[in-house]
Motif scaffolding. Structure first.
Motif, PDB file in Angstrom:
ATOM      1  N   SER A 146     -26.607  36.390  -1.952  1.00 54.32           N
ATOM      2  CA  SER A 146     -25.802  37.330  -2.737  1.00 54.32           C
ATOM      3  C   SER A 146     -24.394  36.818  -3.018  1.00 54.32           C
ATOM      4  O   SER A 146     -23.491  37.592  -3.357  1.00 54.32           O
ATOM      5  N   LEU A 147     -24.180  35.512  -2.894  1.00 52.60           N
ATOM      6  CA  LEU A 147     -22.903  34.920  -3.278  1.00 52.60           C
ATOM      7  C   LEU A 147     -22.727  35.061  -4.789  1.00 52.60           C
ATOM      8  O   LEU A 147     -23.658  34.830  -5.562  1.00 52.60           O
ATOM      9  N   SER A 148     -21.526  35.419  -5.207  1.00 50.82           N
ATOM     10  CA  SER A 148     -21.260  35.568  -6.638  1.00 50.82           C
ATOM     11  C   SER A 148     -21.260  34.200  -7.312  1.00 50.82           C
ATOM     12  O   SER A 148     -21.137  33.170  -6.650  1.00 50.82           O
ATOM     13  N   PRO A 149     -21.382  34.156  -8.644  1.00 47.85           N
ATOM     14  CA  PRO A 149     -21.284  32.868  -9.349  1.00 47.85           C
ATOM     15  C   PRO A 149     -19.978  32.133  -9.048  1.00 47.85           C
ATOM     16  O   PRO A 149     -19.973  30.906  -8.910  1.00 47.85           O
ATOM     17  N   GLN A 150     -18.886  32.882  -8.916  1.00 42.15           N
ATOM     18  CA  GLN A 150     -17.598  32.255  -8.599  1.00 42.15           C
ATOM     19  C   GLN A 150     -17.613  31.655  -7.189  1.00 42.15           C
ATOM     20  O   GLN A 150     -17.068  30.562  -6.965  1.00 42.15           O
ATOM     21  N   GLU A 151     -18.227  32.366  -6.254  1.00 41.87           N
ATOM     22  CA  GLU A 151     -18.305  31.857  -4.877  1.00 41.87           C
ATOM     23  C   GLU A 151     -19.192  30.626  -4.795  1.00 41.87           C
ATOM     24  O   GLU A 151     -18.887  29.672  -4.069  1.00 41.87           O
ATOM     25  N   GLN A 152     -20.268  30.617  -5.552  1.00 43.44           N
ATOM     26  CA  GLN A 152     -21.127  29.433  -5.596  1.00 43.44           C
ATOM     27  C   GLN A 152     -20.402  28.259  -6.256  1.00 43.44           C
ATOM     28  O   GLN A 152     -20.540  27.113  -5.824  1.00 43.44           O
ATOM     29  N   GLN A 153     -19.618  28.560  -7.281  1.00 43.54           N
ATOM     30  CA  GLN A 153     -18.864  27.511  -7.964  1.00 43.54           C
ATOM     31  C   GLN A 153     -17.844  26.883  -7.019  1.00 43.54           C
ATOM     32  O   GLN A 153     -17.642  25.668  -7.033  1.00 43.54           O
ATOM     33  N   GLU A 154     -17.208  27.703  -6.184  1.00 44.82           N
ATOM     34  CA  GLU A 154     -16.241  27.152  -5.232  1.00 44.82           C
ATOM     35  C   GLU A 154     -16.928  26.260  -4.208  1.00 44.82           C
ATOM     36  O   GLU A 154     -16.377  25.233  -3.793  1.00 44.82           O
ATOM     37  N   ILE A 155     -18.131  26.638  -3.797  1.00 42.89           N
ATOM     38  CA  ILE A 155     -18.888  25.770  -2.887  1.00 42.89           C
ATOM     39  C   ILE A 155     -19.235  24.459  -3.586  1.00 42.89           C
ATOM     40  O   ILE A 155     -19.140  23.378  -2.995  1.00 42.89           O
ATOM     41  N   TYR A 176     -14.390  27.952   5.160  1.00 46.31           N
ATOM     42  CA  TYR A 176     -13.537  28.904   5.863  1.00 46.31           C
ATOM     43  C   TYR A 176     -14.399  29.909   6.635  1.00 46.31           C
ATOM     44  O   TYR A 176     -15.618  29.936   6.496  1.00 46.31           O
ATOM     45  N   ARG A 177     -13.720  30.748   7.383  1.00 47.76           N
ATOM     46  CA  ARG A 177     -14.433  31.788   8.126  1.00 47.76           C
ATOM     47  C   ARG A 177     -15.226  32.694   7.186  1.00 47.76           C
ATOM     48  O   ARG A 177     -16.344  33.110   7.508  1.00 47.76           O
ATOM     49  N   ASN A 178     -14.679  32.977   6.019  1.00 49.39           N
ATOM     50  CA  ASN A 178     -15.278  33.990   5.140  1.00 49.39           C
ATOM     51  C   ASN A 178     -15.720  33.440   3.787  1.00 49.39           C
ATOM     52  O   ASN A 178     -16.022  34.217   2.883  1.00 49.39           O
ATOM     53  N   LYS A 179     -15.751  32.111   3.632  1.00 48.98           N
ATOM     54  CA  LYS A 179     -16.191  31.553   2.348  1.00 48.98           C
ATOM     55  C   LYS A 179     -16.489  30.068   2.491  1.00 48.98           C
ATOM     56  O   LYS A 179     -15.990  29.397   3.411  1.00 48.98           O
ATOM     57  N   GLY A 180     -17.309  29.561   1.561  1.00 44.97           N
ATOM     58  CA  GLY A 180     -17.543  28.138   1.470  1.00 44.97           C
ATOM     59  C   GLY A 180     -16.661  27.526   0.404  1.00 44.97           C
ATOM     60  O   GLY A 180     -16.127  28.217  -0.465  1.00 44.97           O
TER      61      GLY A 180
END
Length: 280
Positions: A46-55, A98-102
């Motif tokens: 359920s990672l957002s597209p923006q969160e996946q892009q940051e990874i 990070y603790r709360n994000k890739g």
């Protein structure tokens, strides 16, 4: 990704090396370093597209499994190093998580997970130093562990390189673009000396990134292949002199020629093997 298979093929031919499949870390072990809400996002996709892009790559079940095993390999290497002096994860070094994000191709922070797992599962009073010599600052590691006096974070990195907003490690040494062997090794000697004086670790997790090399596309430093060998010698000699076990991971490496990155990683493993035999 191709470098990992090439490196494994080379390592499999070394005498005195035992290769073991990477185990997966458990949810409980991941939670030693990460928030439950982030872990659920990763597991459920359920990672957002923006969160996946940051990874840096899209979510998939294979991505989750690989991230579990990359962290599990660092922990497994750490437990073996406690017995044998030195052990390696042929991947790992995912220090931008990070603790709360890739971030930056990193999903779970293997070094932070392994350090905390050693303390919770093996020796509760173990003092762990994370010596991060990837060319990029270990920002996620510094952030996760910033209020933990039992784990010391040392990062020697390119000051003008990613991440462009740095976190605060226990000891940061930022180097200018074009830094060569002599200045780099001097900074490393000073960093290890301060680590020994200020913290006196019982265990070291070493991120042996190949990206400070002069042939790296993203590194911006000018360290020769022999300078990279001397870097590894400094770290392993420090461990041997103080009888501190070392688990190390390969971390970054983005050579203009992929074989140059593989060769530098392989050189690190060959150097480590020479020192492993000398531990009491």
């Amino acid at each position: 990704m191709e470098k990992y298979g090439k490196l494994r093929d080379l390592v499999s031919q070394l005498a005195g090396v035992y290769l073991k499949d990477a185990p997966a870390v458990t949810d409980t072990q991941i939670l030693y370093a990460h928030d439950a809400s982030y872990l659920i996002q990763v597991l459920q996709g359920s990672l957002s597209p923006q969160e996946q892009q940051e990874i840096g790559f899209p979510w998939s079940t294979q991505m989750v499994e690989r991230s579990r095993r990359s962290a599990g390999a660092t922990l497994a290497a750490a437990k073996i190093a406690l017995q044998e002096g030195v052990a390696v994860n042929l991947a790992g070094g995912t220090h931008h998580a990070y603790r709360n994000k890739g971030s930056g191709f990193c999903v779970f922070n293997d070094s932070a997970i392994a350090a905390r797992a050693l303390q919770k599962e093996i020796h509760p009073k173990l003092k762990v130093a994370i010596v991060d010599l990837d060319v990029h600052q270990g920002n996620g590691t510094a952030s996760i562990l910033k209020n933990d006096p039992s784990i010391f974070t040392l990062s020697i990195h390119g000051e003008n390189n990613f991440p462009f907003t740095k976190e605060v490690s226990d000891l940061d040494i930022g180097l200018p673009d074009g830094t060569g062997d002599e200045s780099y090794l001097e900074a490393l000697h000073q960093g290890l000396e301060k680590l020994g004086e200020r913290f006196k670790p019982d265990f070291i997790i070493y991120l042996a990134g190949a990206d400070p090399h002069e042939g790296d596309r993203l590194g911006k430093l000018s360290i020769t292949k022999d300078g990279m060998r001397q870097r590894d010698v400094c770290v392993f000699q420090f461990g041997l002199d103080h009888q501190i076990p070392i688990a190390f991971s390969m971390a970054g490496g983005y050579g203009k020629e992929i074989q140059s990155t593989v060769d530098i990683h392989f050189q690190t493993i060959q150097t480590a093997l020479q020192y492993q035999k000398r531990y009491a």
